[in-house]
Design an enzyme around this catalytic site. Sequence first.
Site, PDB file in Angstrom:
ATOM      1  CG  HIS A  48      47.344  47.600  48.337  1.00 17.57           C
ATOM      2  ND1 HIS A  48      46.848  47.879  49.575  1.00 17.57           N
ATOM      3  CD2 HIS A  48      46.279  47.580  47.514  1.00 17.57           C
ATOM      4  CE1 HIS A  48      45.533  48.013  49.518  1.00 17.57           C
ATOM      5  NE2 HIS A  48      45.160  47.842  48.264  1.00 17.57           N
TER       6      HIS A  48
HETATM    7  C1  UD1 Z   1      43.256  44.917  44.012  1.00 15.70           C
HETATM    8  C2  UD1 Z   1      42.177  45.979  43.826  1.00 15.70           C
HETATM    9  C3  UD1 Z   1      42.318  47.033  44.918  1.00 15.70           C
HETATM   10  C4  UD1 Z   1      42.300  46.386  46.282  1.00 15.70           C
HETATM   11  C5  UD1 Z   1      43.331  45.287  46.362  1.00 15.70           C
HETATM   12  C6  UD1 Z   1      43.176  44.568  47.672  1.00 15.70           C
HETATM   13  C7  UD1 Z   1      41.475  46.505  41.517  1.00 15.70           C
HETATM   14  C8  UD1 Z   1      41.546  47.527  40.459  1.00 15.70           C
HETATM   15  N1  UD1 Z   1      42.318  46.689  42.549  1.00 15.70           N
HETATM   16  O1  UD1 Z   1      44.512  45.544  43.861  1.00 15.70           O
HETATM   17  O2  UD1 Z   1      41.243  47.943  44.832  1.00 15.70           O
HETATM   18  O3  UD1 Z   1      42.586  47.366  47.246  1.00 15.70           O
HETATM   19  O4  UD1 Z   1      43.127  44.348  45.296  1.00 15.70           O
HETATM   20  O5  UD1 Z   1      44.322  43.903  48.063  1.00 15.70           O
HETATM   21  O6  UD1 Z   1      40.675  45.595  41.450  1.00 15.70           O
HETATM   22  N2  UD1 Z   1      49.192  39.353  42.912  1.00 15.70           N
HETATM   23  C9  UD1 Z   1      49.690  38.142  43.334  1.00 15.70           C
HETATM   24  N3  UD1 Z   1      48.857  37.300  44.006  1.00 15.70           N
HETATM   25  C10 UD1 Z   1      47.568  37.610  44.270  1.00 15.70           C
HETATM   26  C11 UD1 Z   1      47.081  38.848  43.836  1.00 15.70           C
HETATM   27  C12 UD1 Z   1      47.899  39.710  43.156  1.00 15.70           C
HETATM   28  O7  UD1 Z   1      50.846  37.828  43.114  1.00 15.70           O
HETATM   29  O8  UD1 Z   1      46.867  36.799  44.897  1.00 15.70           O
HETATM   30  C13 UD1 Z   1      50.092  40.276  42.186  1.00 15.70           C
HETATM   31  C14 UD1 Z   1      50.074  40.023  40.675  1.00 15.70           C
HETATM   32  O9  UD1 Z   1      51.316  40.342  40.177  1.00 15.70           O
HETATM   33  C15 UD1 Z   1      49.066  41.049  40.194  1.00 15.70           C
HETATM   34  C16 UD1 Z   1      49.326  42.220  41.153  1.00 15.70           C
HETATM   35  O10 UD1 Z   1      49.645  41.610  42.399  1.00 15.70           O
HETATM   36  O11 UD1 Z   1      49.263  41.390  38.874  1.00 15.70           O
HETATM   37  C17 UD1 Z   1      48.166  43.152  41.317  1.00 15.70           C
HETATM   38  O12 UD1 Z   1      46.972  42.428  41.594  1.00 15.70           O
HETATM   39  P1  UD1 Z   1      45.541  43.064  41.207  1.00 15.70           P
HETATM   40  O13 UD1 Z   1      44.461  42.161  41.688  1.00 15.70           O
HETATM   41  O14 UD1 Z   1      45.518  43.484  39.782  1.00 15.70           O
HETATM   42  O15 UD1 Z   1      45.534  44.404  41.993  1.00 15.70           O
HETATM   43  P2  UD1 Z   1      45.803  44.705  43.512  1.00 15.70           P
HETATM   44  O16 UD1 Z   1      46.936  45.658  43.611  1.00 15.70           O
HETATM   45  O17 UD1 Z   1      45.857  43.437  44.291  1.00 15.70           O
HETATM   46  N1  UDP Z   2      44.515  42.278  55.639  1.00 13.68           N
HETATM   47  C1  UDP Z   2      44.960  41.022  56.059  1.00 13.68           C
HETATM   48  N2  UDP Z   2      46.295  40.749  55.993  1.00 13.68           N
HETATM   49  C2  UDP Z   2      47.212  41.660  55.551  1.00 13.68           C
HETATM   50  C3  UDP Z   2      46.739  42.937  55.117  1.00 13.68           C
HETATM   51  C4  UDP Z   2      45.391  43.199  55.160  1.00 13.68           C
HETATM   52  O1  UDP Z   2      44.149  40.186  56.493  1.00 13.68           O
HETATM   53  O2  UDP Z   2      48.395  41.351  55.526  1.00 13.68           O
HETATM   54  C5  UDP Z   2      43.071  42.575  55.669  1.00 13.68           C
HETATM   55  C6  UDP Z   2      42.681  43.880  56.331  1.00 13.68           C
HETATM   56  O3  UDP Z   2      42.586  43.763  57.726  1.00 13.68           O
HETATM   57  C7  UDP Z   2      41.341  44.155  55.699  1.00 13.68           C
HETATM   58  C8  UDP Z   2      41.573  43.700  54.270  1.00 13.68           C
HETATM   59  O4  UDP Z   2      42.638  42.760  54.332  1.00 13.68           O
HETATM   60  O5  UDP Z   2      40.337  43.348  56.294  1.00 13.68           O
HETATM   61  C9  UDP Z   2      41.946  44.910  53.443  1.00 13.68           C
HETATM   62  O6  UDP Z   2      42.478  44.506  52.251  1.00 13.68           O
HETATM   63  P1  UDP Z   2      43.400  45.446  51.365  1.00 13.68           P
HETATM   64  O7  UDP Z   2      44.082  46.457  52.196  1.00 13.68           O
HETATM   65  O8  UDP Z   2      44.225  44.527  50.561  1.00 13.68           O
HETATM   66  O9  UDP Z   2      42.333  46.099  50.370  1.00 13.68           O
HETATM   67  P2  UDP Z   2      41.498  47.460  50.388  1.00 13.68           P
HETATM   68  O10 UDP Z   2      40.663  47.474  51.612  1.00 13.68           O
HETATM   69  O11 UDP Z   2      42.483  48.572  50.295  1.00 13.68           O
HETATM   70  O12 UDP Z   2      40.703  47.360  49.133  1.00 13.68           O
END
Ligand code: UD1
Ligand code: UDP
Length: 364
Positions: A207
């Site tokens: 992601h």
């Molecule tokens: C965010 C964090 C990243 C973290 C990740 C965990 C920042 C800069 N990034 O990235 O560090 O690793 O979360 O998963 O804070 N969306 C949905 N539903 C949701 C959440 C997101 O549909 O519940 C979609 C939306 O289109 C949104 C996009 O995903 O615009 C990105 O979401 P965003 O929270 O901006 O960044 P992540 O890629 O989730």
């Molecule tokens: N995780 C989860 N379901 C998924 C993918 C990840 O429960 O389908 C959990 C994972 O085990 C870890 C956390 O989500 O505990 C990590 O989140 P993510 O990879 O989104 O964020 P990051 O750690 O890169 O910020």
Amino acid sequence: MINKLLTVVGTRPNIIKITQFGRVVRQHPHLEHRLLHTGQHYSHNMSDAFFAELGLRNPDYQLSAGQGSVISQMGTMMQGIEGAVREYKPDLMLVVGDVNSTLAAALVANKMGIRLAHVESGLRSFDRAMPEENNRILTDAITDVFFVTEQTGIDNLLKEGKTHSQIYFVGNTMIDTLVAYQAQIEQSRVLAQLNLEPRTYALMTMHRPGNVDTREGLEKLLDIINDLSKETRIVFPVHPRTLNRFKEFGLYEQVATNKNLVLMEPAGYLDFQNLIQHARFVITDSGGIQEETTYGQIPCLTLRPNTERPSTIALGSNTLLGFDKERIMAAVQSIYQGTYKKCQIPPYWDGKATERIFEAINQL
Ligand code: UD1
Ligand code: UDP
């Protein structure tokens, strides 16, 4: 003396890092704790599902800051957090990790004169192209109390001019969650539901914007998936960012029709940990998953050029490979041949980090 605490979370990994806060706070009767969720992650399977399955109390303050541009999201977060701070008047704000919600809360604490503690501080990838690296550096610049997961966190903070007296090497609260829920993780039926045998599949997540936000990145990922899936079944719970990009670039059909790829929605915590623990290996660009695989001693192939969690490389089961197919295939061969490196669990990753955090707070 600290009596009133406000913890701010906003994303899936934030929630997973604070699951033991409520339990441990109850061991300190003079402490009052409230939780604010910014709503950065808002889909049921990225947020509410974790509160439900992990038995967590609902947040005391729930914002809806997940839509719109990053700037409008952070503005909404800051206004909502300001409102909670005015009403509750916390003595200390706790922020977690490196997401936009972390920085928004840190800025509010700074502007409103609230002491700030950062859980998982000091990690550095030294890659300013990552939004998370900027969030970490900016948050730590205004943090008063640093809770650190690994030795490099201490080293980085000292180099940045912080003092030993501000830094607490507490370990990893994400591992606290793993330890606390291990019995429930073992009860997950996810392997049977997906018709999988232990150690016969690879678990994938992807992601990072640097990997999935361009057509070129996604095409490279597809190429890797196509080659890997010739030998190994791949289980791929797809992050919403990645799903959106596959669809935007018209590449979704290509992943969806690969017969050796089990494509699924983001998994619940217990199912996902069960999938990690029974995988032959994990292939990811996640931060937290590098740590969970290290704890479980499951080989982890990280498709990034760098990591802010170098102890998972030096001590743990993680290997950095970038998007280099030859290196990935060579690492997979070494896993199948039994020559992949052996690993250790980093210090203080023992399920007691949250306890150490609250003991430290008592001494502030
Ligand atoms: C965010 C964090 C990243 C973290 C990740 C965990 C920042 C800069 N990034 O990235 O560090 O690793 O979360 O998963 O804070 N969306 C949905 N539903 C949701 C959440 C997101 O549909 O519940 C979609 C939306 O289109 C949104 C996009 O995903 O615009 C990105 O979401 P965003 O929270 O901006 O960044 P992540 O890629 O989730
Ligand atoms: N995780 C989860 N379901 C998924 C993918 C990840 O429960 O389908 C959990 C994972 O085990 C870890 C956390 O989500 O505990 C990590 O989140 P993510 O990879 O989104 O964020 P990051 O750690 O890169 O910020």
